[in-house]
Design a protein around this motif. Structure first.
Motif, mmCIF file in Angstrom:
data_model
loop_
_atom_site.group_PDB
_atom_site.id
_atom_site.type_symbol
_atom_site.label_atom_id
_atom_site.label_comp_id
_atom_site.label_asym_id
_atom_site.label_seq_id
_atom_site.Cartn_x
_atom_site.Cartn_y
_atom_site.Cartn_z
ATOM 1 N N SER A 169 0.825 -1.208 0.000
ATOM 2 C CA SER A 169 0.000 0.000 0.000
ATOM 3 C C SER A 169 0.857 1.256 0.000
ATOM 4 O O SER A 169 0.381 2.328 -0.364
ATOM 5 C CB SER A 169 -0.934 0.016 1.219
ATOM 6 N N THR A 170 2.122 1.139 0.404
ATOM 7 C CA THR A 170 3.047 2.276 0.403
ATOM 8 C C THR A 170 4.321 1.863 -0.341
ATOM 9 O O THR A 170 5.296 1.431 0.273
ATOM 10 C CB THR A 170 3.390 2.739 1.826
ATOM 11 N N PRO A 171 4.335 1.989 -1.666
ATOM 12 C CA PRO A 171 5.498 1.542 -2.440
ATOM 13 C C PRO A 171 6.817 2.124 -1.954
ATOM 14 O O PRO A 171 7.828 1.417 -1.897
ATOM 15 C CB PRO A 171 5.174 2.028 -3.854
ATOM 16 N N GLU A 172 6.811 3.403 -1.571
ATOM 17 C CA GLU A 172 8.068 4.043 -1.210
ATOM 18 C C GLU A 172 8.698 3.437 0.049
ATOM 19 O O GLU A 172 9.928 3.427 0.181
ATOM 20 C CB GLU A 172 7.884 5.556 -1.039
ATOM 21 N N THR A 173 7.870 2.894 0.939
ATOM 22 C CA THR A 173 8.418 2.253 2.136
ATOM 23 C C THR A 173 9.179 0.987 1.755
ATOM 24 O O THR A 173 10.290 0.740 2.238
ATOM 25 C CB THR A 173 7.292 1.896 3.122
ATOM 26 N N VAL A 174 8.588 0.192 0.881
ATOM 27 C CA VAL A 174 9.243 -1.034 0.434
ATOM 28 C C VAL A 174 10.453 -0.704 -0.434
ATOM 29 O O VAL A 174 11.501 -1.353 -0.349
ATOM 30 C CB VAL A 174 8.245 -1.931 -0.329
ATOM 31 N N LEU A 175 10.334 0.324 -1.250
ATOM 32 C CA LEU A 175 11.467 0.745 -2.077
ATOM 33 C C LEU A 175 12.659 1.181 -1.225
ATOM 34 O O LEU A 175 13.812 0.953 -1.587
ATOM 35 C CB LEU A 175 11.047 1.884 -3.010
ATOM 36 N N ALA A 176 12.380 1.802 -0.088
ATOM 37 C CA ALA A 176 13.466 2.201 0.813
ATOM 38 C C ALA A 176 14.209 0.976 1.336
ATOM 39 O O ALA A 176 15.443 0.978 1.439
ATOM 40 C CB ALA A 176 12.919 3.033 1.966
ATOM 41 N N ALA A 177 13.456 -0.075 1.665
ATOM 42 C CA ALA A 177 14.095 -1.314 2.119
ATOM 43 C C ALA A 177 14.924 -1.932 1.000
ATOM 44 O O ALA A 177 16.034 -2.429 1.232
ATOM 45 C CB ALA A 177 13.034 -2.300 2.604
ATOM 46 N N ILE A 178 14.398 -1.897 -0.211
ATOM 47 C CA ILE A 178 15.143 -2.423 -1.359
ATOM 48 C C ILE A 178 16.393 -1.589 -1.612
ATOM 49 O O ILE A 178 17.466 -2.118 -1.916
ATOM 50 C CB ILE A 178 14.236 -2.461 -2.607
ATOM 51 N N ALA A 179 16.257 -0.287 -1.462
ATOM 52 C CA ALA A 179 17.389 0.609 -1.691
ATOM 53 C C ALA A 179 18.582 0.247 -0.823
ATOM 54 O O ALA A 179 19.735 0.304 -1.268
ATOM 55 C CB ALA A 179 16.974 2.055 -1.425
ATOM 56 N N ALA A 180 18.292 -0.128 0.412
ATOM 57 C CA ALA A 180 19.370 -0.432 1.359
ATOM 58 C C ALA A 180 20.089 -1.733 1.034
ATOM 59 O O ALA A 180 21.179 -1.984 1.557
ATOM 60 C CB ALA A 180 18.801 -0.482 2.775
ATOM 61 N N GLN A 181 19.485 -2.567 0.165
ATOM 62 C CA GLN A 181 20.072 -3.871 -0.143
ATOM 63 C C GLN A 181 20.508 -4.012 -1.607
ATOM 64 O O GLN A 181 20.880 -5.100 -2.037
ATOM 65 C CB GLN A 181 19.065 -4.983 0.182
ATOM 66 N N THR A 182 20.440 -2.923 -2.370
ATOM 67 C CA THR A 182 20.785 -2.973 -3.789
ATOM 68 C C THR A 182 21.751 -1.841 -4.117
ATOM 69 O O THR A 182 21.965 -0.931 -3.319
ATOM 70 C CB THR A 182 19.525 -2.842 -4.666
ATOM 71 N N SER A 183 22.306 -1.896 -5.338
ATOM 72 C CA SER A 183 23.314 -0.897 -5.685
ATOM 73 C C SER A 183 23.064 -0.165 -6.992
ATOM 74 O O SER A 183 23.600 0.922 -7.199
ATOM 75 C CB SER A 183 24.693 -1.562 -5.766
ATOM 76 N N ARG A 184 22.227 -0.734 -7.887
ATOM 77 C CA ARG A 184 22.142 -0.131 -9.216
ATOM 78 C C ARG A 184 20.727 -0.033 -9.778
ATOM 79 O O ARG A 184 20.435 0.839 -10.579
ATOM 80 C CB ARG A 184 23.010 -0.899 -10.227
ATOM 81 N N ILE A 185 19.816 -0.910 -9.369
ATOM 82 C CA ILE A 185 18.484 -0.953 -9.959
ATOM 83 C C ILE A 185 17.704 0.315 -9.611
ATOM 84 O O ILE A 185 17.765 0.824 -8.487
ATOM 85 C CB ILE A 185 17.744 -2.222 -9.498
ATOM 86 N N LYS A 186 16.962 0.859 -10.591
ATOM 87 C CA LYS A 186 16.113 2.016 -10.326
ATOM 88 C C LYS A 186 14.891 1.579 -9.526
ATOM 89 O O LYS A 186 14.381 0.467 -9.708
ATOM 90 C CB LYS A 186 15.678 2.674 -11.640
ATOM 91 N N LEU A 187 14.408 2.470 -8.672
ATOM 92 C CA LEU A 187 13.367 2.144 -7.703
ATOM 93 C C LEU A 187 12.145 3.019 -7.968
ATOM 94 O O LEU A 187 12.118 4.199 -7.626
ATOM 95 C CB LEU A 187 13.888 2.376 -6.286
ATOM 96 N N ALA A 188 11.123 2.423 -8.596
ATOM 97 C CA ALA A 188 9.976 3.192 -9.074
ATOM 98 C C ALA A 188 8.686 2.771 -8.387
ATOM 99 O O ALA A 188 8.554 1.649 -7.902
ATOM 100 C CB ALA A 188 9.829 3.014 -10.590
ATOM 101 N N SER A 189 7.724 3.677 -8.386
ATOM 102 C CA SER A 189 6.356 3.279 -8.068
ATOM 103 C C SER A 189 5.667 2.940 -9.376
ATOM 104 O O SER A 189 6.107 3.345 -10.452
ATOM 105 C CB SER A 189 5.607 4.403 -7.346
ATOM 106 N N GLY A 190 4.588 2.183 -9.281
ATOM 107 C CA GLY A 190 3.946 1.784 -10.528
ATOM 108 C C GLY A 190 2.450 1.476 -10.345
ATOM 109 O O GLY A 190 2.097 0.337 -10.552
ATOM 110 N N VAL A 191 1.626 2.416 -9.949
ATOM 111 C CA VAL A 191 1.869 3.836 -9.789
ATOM 112 C C VAL A 191 1.598 4.261 -8.337
ATOM 113 O O VAL A 191 1.075 3.485 -7.548
ATOM 114 C CB VAL A 191 0.957 4.679 -10.723
#
Length: 345
Positions: free
Chosen positions: A60-82
């Motif tokens: 329900s909150t893409p940006e919260t999950v994207l933040a967790a992904i951000a901390a464990q990745t190095s190159r992939i772009k992190l988008a909402s959809g939508v």
């Protein structure tokens, strides 16, 4: 044909384990994070997470999950959809994605949409009668926020702002922002008016029928004096080792998902022959890596898009099958598509 980015897209559909037991919403979110980390390792360009407020979806909150992904990745772009901007606050959306942008060292991307599902409107106290007006006003404000300067703005659906400075700022000076469109010419022209990239949601039928929308976007940008960015598209699909395995794994869960939505919208139950026809000729990218790669390359060429995102989850699929789909997409489909695109130049 322009260079092509390749991404994966999910709403965090709740999958099932090997004995058919649905995962909890918490476990489903963790599974998406695991899949995103795998996608990053395999060279996938983008992971896009959609916003939903329904029991069959966990995000329900893409940006919260994207933040967790951000901390464990190095190159992939992190988008909402939508991100459903109409039922959210533009200032808070900007702040949350600017925060993800900071955590990820500039990899955040917000795709704004009106929302094809409307559960968020009553949930957050918005009138569906204001559907169009809410989005128009809030996009106008959001675009002003992208300049990262103090904003003065007045509307009818949100309190006015007077010389309001919004934090955090991004390091690049501008948050990567797109608008997602499902098929409205007015929405395409609006996107061009604001000079933002366009993401087309193509979920059925021959993708070539969307070529006039790509042309409209470019003509409108030219007439309005804005920038026509490379267009993106996202469509559903699934990858397995063979065509038959992919369809047999994907169809039951996809049918369950579509029939649930169809019951609310007046659609008839999905028949296998209609599904097979959509796989063969429409906008379902289901099959072996070679089959899916060839279909993606063909659609991307037909529309001259710069990005293709595969909606790789659909309903209560097996966790193991989903993980394998990500492995095959990143490990085989992505390099195959890039080779096909390069050969076409």
């Amino acid at each position: 044909m322009t260079s092509l980015e390749l991404g994966l897209d999910t709403f965090g559909d709740v999958p099932v384990d090997d004995d058919g037991t649905p995962l909890s919403h918490a476990a489903a979110i963790r599974q998406v994070i695991t899949e995103a980390v795998l996608a990053d390792d395999l060279g996938v360009d983008v992971i896009a997470l959609g916003e939903h407020h329904r029991p069959e979806y966990s995000i329900s909150t893409p940006e919260t999950v994207l933040a967790a992904i951000a901390a464990q990745t190095s190159r992939i772009k992190l988008a909402s959809g939508v991100t459903v901007l109409s039922s959210d606050d533009p200032v808070r959306v900007f702040q949350r994605f600017a925060t993800v942008d900071a955590i990820s060292s500039g990899r955040a991307q917000v795709i704004l949409g009106r929302g094809s599902f409307t559960e968020s409107f009553p949930l957050f106290g918005y009138d569906l009668g204001d559907y169009d007006e809410l989005f128009e006003e809030k996009v106008e404000l959001f675009v002003k926020l992208l300049d990262e300067q103090p904003v003065t703005w007045t509307g009818t659906k949100r309190p006015a702002l007077e010389n309001a400075d919004v934090f955090p700022k991004t390091e690049s000076g501008r948050l990567d922002t797109w608008i997602g469109v499902g098929g409205s010419p007015q929405s395409v022209v609006r996107t061009a008016r604001y000079g933002l990239p366009l993401m087309l949601a193509i979920i059925g039928g021959d993708p070539a029928r969307f070529a006039p929308y790509v042309d409209l976007y470019r003509r409108a940008a030219d007439q309005l004096g804005t920038v026509a960015h490379p267009v993106g598209m996202h469509s559903p699909g699934f990858v397995a080792d063979t065509d038959d395995e992919a369809k047999n794994l994907h169809f039951p869960a996809y049918k369950e998902q579509m029939d649930r939505i169809g019951a609310l919208r007046g659609w008839p139950p999905l028949r296998r022959r209609d599904y097979d026809a959509e796989v063969a000729q429409g906008s379902l990218y289901v099959g072996s890596p070679e089959t899916v790669a060839r279909k993606i390359a063909k659609a991307a060429k037909a529309l001259d898009v710069g990005r293709f995102d595969l909606i790789y989850t659909a309903g209560p699929q097996l966790v193991s099958a989903r993980t394998r789909a990500v492995e095959l997409f990143g490990g085989k489909v992505v390099p195959m598509v890039r080779d096909l695109v390069a050969a076409d130049r």
